[in-house]
Motif scaffolding. Structure first.
Motif, PDB file in Angstrom:
ATOM      1  N   UNK A 132      -1.946 -16.536  25.629  1.00 58.19           N
ATOM      2  CA  UNK A 132      -0.640 -16.741  26.254  1.00 58.19           C
ATOM      3  C   UNK A 132      -0.778 -17.516  27.561  1.00 58.19           C
ATOM      4  N   UNK A 133      -1.803 -17.201  28.345  1.00 53.59           N
ATOM      5  CA  UNK A 133      -2.054 -17.912  29.602  1.00 53.59           C
ATOM      6  C   UNK A 133      -2.434 -19.364  29.328  1.00 53.59           C
ATOM      7  N   UNK A 134      -3.250 -19.584  28.296  1.00 57.83           N
ATOM      8  CA  UNK A 134      -3.672 -20.945  27.961  1.00 57.83           C
ATOM      9  C   UNK A 134      -2.484 -21.804  27.520  1.00 57.83           C
ATOM     10  N   UNK A 135      -1.542 -21.184  26.836  1.00 54.61           N
ATOM     11  CA  UNK A 135      -0.382 -21.918  26.341  1.00 54.61           C
ATOM     12  C   UNK A 135       0.629 -22.219  27.446  1.00 54.61           C
ATOM     13  N   UNK A 136       0.704 -21.335  28.449  1.00 56.76           N
ATOM     14  CA  UNK A 136       1.669 -21.526  29.538  1.00 56.76           C
ATOM     15  C   UNK A 136       1.031 -21.181  30.878  1.00 56.76           C
ATOM     16  N   UNK A 137       0.041 -21.968  31.328  1.00 64.32           N
ATOM     17  CA  UNK A 137      -0.668 -21.627  32.571  1.00 64.32           C
ATOM     18  C   UNK A 137       0.269 -21.587  33.779  1.00 64.32           C
ATOM     19  N   UNK A 144      -4.575 -13.410  35.681  1.00 63.73           N
ATOM     20  CA  UNK A 144      -5.074 -12.636  34.547  1.00 63.73           C
ATOM     21  C   UNK A 144      -6.439 -12.094  34.936  1.00 63.73           C
ATOM     22  N   UNK A 145      -6.582 -10.777  34.873  1.00 68.91           N
ATOM     23  CA  UNK A 145      -7.825 -10.111  35.294  1.00 68.91           C
ATOM     24  C   UNK A 145      -8.418  -9.422  34.063  1.00 68.91           C
ATOM     25  N   UNK A 146      -9.601  -9.891  33.640  1.00 65.79           N
ATOM     26  CA  UNK A 146     -10.265  -9.356  32.448  1.00 65.79           C
ATOM     27  C   UNK A 146     -11.503  -8.586  32.889  1.00 65.79           C
ATOM     28  N   UNK A 147     -11.627  -7.334  32.446  1.00 66.66           N
ATOM     29  CA  UNK A 147     -12.816  -6.573  32.843  1.00 66.66           C
ATOM     30  C   UNK A 147     -13.465  -5.895  31.642  1.00 66.66           C
ATOM     31  N   UNK A 148     -14.743  -5.588  31.792  1.00 66.53           N
ATOM     32  CA  UNK A 148     -15.511  -4.935  30.734  1.00 66.53           C
ATOM     33  C   UNK A 148     -16.992  -5.123  30.990  1.00 66.53           C
ATOM     34  N   UNK A 149     -17.811  -4.456  30.190  1.00 70.26           N
ATOM     35  CA  UNK A 149     -19.256  -4.522  30.359  1.00 70.26           C
ATOM     36  C   UNK A 149     -19.828  -5.892  30.040  1.00 70.26           C
ATOM     37  N   UNK A 268      -0.665  -9.620  38.473  1.00 69.43           N
ATOM     38  CA  UNK A 268      -0.447 -10.180  37.146  1.00 69.43           C
ATOM     39  C   UNK A 268      -0.687  -9.164  36.053  1.00 69.43           C
ATOM     40  N   UNK A 269      -1.689  -9.434  35.219  1.00 64.78           N
ATOM     41  CA  UNK A 269      -2.016  -8.537  34.107  1.00 64.78           C
ATOM     42  C   UNK A 269      -3.494  -8.198  34.147  1.00 64.78           C
ATOM     43  N   UNK A 270      -3.802  -6.908  33.966  1.00 63.47           N
ATOM     44  CA  UNK A 270      -5.189  -6.432  33.921  1.00 63.47           C
ATOM     45  C   UNK A 270      -5.469  -5.965  32.498  1.00 63.47           C
ATOM     46  N   UNK A 271      -6.467  -6.550  31.852  1.00 63.28           N
ATOM     47  CA  UNK A 271      -6.820  -6.172  30.480  1.00 63.28           C
ATOM     48  C   UNK A 271      -8.320  -5.915  30.395  1.00 63.28           C
TER      49      UNK A 271
END
Length: 450
Positions: A132-137, A144-149, A268-271
């Motif tokens: 979604x971010x790539x389509x409408x930056x 957009x905050x992406x977290x994980x190991x 924004x969004x945290x995923x």
């Protein structure tokens, strides 16, 4: 032919529903496509002439969708071809953007694209948000905050956003950078003592249309870098430019991070991305097998998926280990015996590792930045109580210690404290998905194969 033409909108609606496309994806890529003609059992579909850079993405991503939809709705099989609206008879090929200055400055890995990202239950939300971010930056989910190991696909998604954006809009100024590289740029500009060098560094980041910073947690404690990033973030966000960040933890769990950063990261969004489940591991390995010249039986893929569970990087490493051994032995057909031989050190080492209370304690202490002495002390402030309860829970879950033994290990007189701590963690796991994800990540660190 006439039947397909008359039901063209129905075909597109079927694709939207069947493949659960969000409104942004559907309106951007599927809705503008028109039926052109059928020739020699091939359906030709028009891509609008105002977006020729989308040709490659649509061709790779949606060809199967149309083929499947037409087959189901009309009980007939057709091949699918896409053509640009301004070149119906002589389809102009997709223009290679990899030679453009914007692409070279973006610092992207050519292998990391949405087309090569395997979607599973562990990463579906993160993938949808990234697309979604790539389509409408700059329009939604900013930042957009992406977290994980480690090794779960955060970097892959960030690079995918960069590729997608440049393929759709080649004039976009996309920058991918690790926090280490960002820090080095700040240090070098300060060290130069030259104002023009500092200005040049700032212009590089503050003129970006899409800025992606990987492993943002590593700027913590670096005052000059933090201040520079803070100002860069504010400049870009106020200008409506897209910011994408990755980390190993959600913002609220980065204990020493300034509150001003935490609040901005949460704007924004945290995923999150979790460890891949069995089905996703199988899909990843099958994709690797499809791209390999050697024949690899499904029982080998199952063997790897059942025994290597922690992250995608280790899956790929195990797969490559088998391929390399087969090359050394000069075998065209890889057998299960070859696979077991290639992975005996990796798998046996993990399976035979003795997990002790000391080991669990050290992992938990490292995660929360406390000492073993703190855990055994009588201190009851939240910074100590939380990891102490988690340690109690993990000892019960992973090595089946008794409440009494856990109490003795922590030098507590009464094991009811342990019972209370264990129950508290179980209750919190049900209430808080982020908390549950953190516990799961700790369990993976302790025992990757469980």
């Amino acid at each position: 032919m006439q039947e397909i033409k008359e039901n063209w909108e129905k075909i597109k609606e079927y694709i939207k529903t069947e493949y659960e496309l969000n409104s942004v994806s559907y309106n951007t890529w599927i809705l503008p496509l028109d039926f052109y003609k059928i020739e020699e059992n091939t359906v030709f579909i028009l891509i609008p002439s105002d977006n020729p850079q989308a040709f490659n993405y649509i061709n790779k991503k949606y060809k199967h969708f149309f083929k499947e939809a037409i087959s189901v709705l009309f009980n007939d099989s057709f091949d699918i071809e896409f053509v640009l609206d301004n070149s119906k008879e002589d389809n102009e090929e997709y223009v290679d953007i990899t030679q453009s200055i914007n692409y070279k400055n973006a610092n992207l890995n050519p292998k990391y694209k949405f087309e090569t990202f395997v979607i599973g239950s562990n990463n579906k939300l993160a993938h949808s948000a990234a697309l979604a971010v790539a389509e409408s930056p700059g329009e939604i989910y900013n930042p957009l905050y992406i977290y994980g190991g480690a090794g779960l696909g955060k970097t892959h998604l960030m690079h995918s956003i960069g590729h997608f954006t440049l393929e759709s809009k080649p004039d976009t100024n996309v920058i991918y950078v690790t926090s280490e590289d960002f820090t080095n740029d700040v240090i070098e500009s300060i060290r130069s003592g030259n104002q023009s060098t500092i200005t040049k560094m700032r212009d590089k980041y503050r003129n970006a249309d899409v800025l992606m910073v990987d492993d943002i947690q590593f700027i913590i404690g670096k005052d000059a870098t933090q201040e520079e990033f803070f100002n860069t973030f504010n400049t870009l966000h106020l200008a409506g430019k897209q910011i994408i960040l990755s980390s190993d933890k959600p913002p609220k769990e980065l204990e020493t991070l300034d509150a001003r950063f935490k609040s901005r990261f949460a704007m924004g969004l945290i995923v999150d991305i979790q460890a891949p489940d069995y089905e996703t591991r199988m899909a990843i390995l099958r994709q690797l097998a499809e791209n390999n010249a050697k024949k690899i039986d499904d029982d080998i893929i199952k063997y790897i998926a059942e025994n290597v569970k922690s992250n995608i990087r280790e899956l790929e490493g195990a797969f490559n280990q088998i391929i390399n051994i087969s090359r050394i032995e000069n075998t065209d057909h890889i057998t299960l015996d070859t696979a077991e031989k290639a992975l005996k050190n990796i798998i046996n080492q993990n399976q035979n590792e003795l997990i002790t209370p000391d080991y669990i304690l050290n992992v938990v202490c490292e995660e929360f930045g406390v000492s073993p002495e703190d855990m055994r002390s009588s201190r009851r402030n939240q910074e100590i109580v939380t990891p102490r309860h988690i340690f109690m829970y993990l000892c019960r879950q992973i090595i089946d210690m008794t409440y009494e033994d856990i109490a003795k290990y922590l030098m507590k007189k009464d094991h009811t404290t342990v019972i209370h701590g264990y129950k508290r963690v179980k209750e919190d796991l049900l209430k808080d998905p982020e908390y549950a994800n953190r516990i799961n990540n700790i369990k993976v660190k302790i025992s990757p194969q469980n």
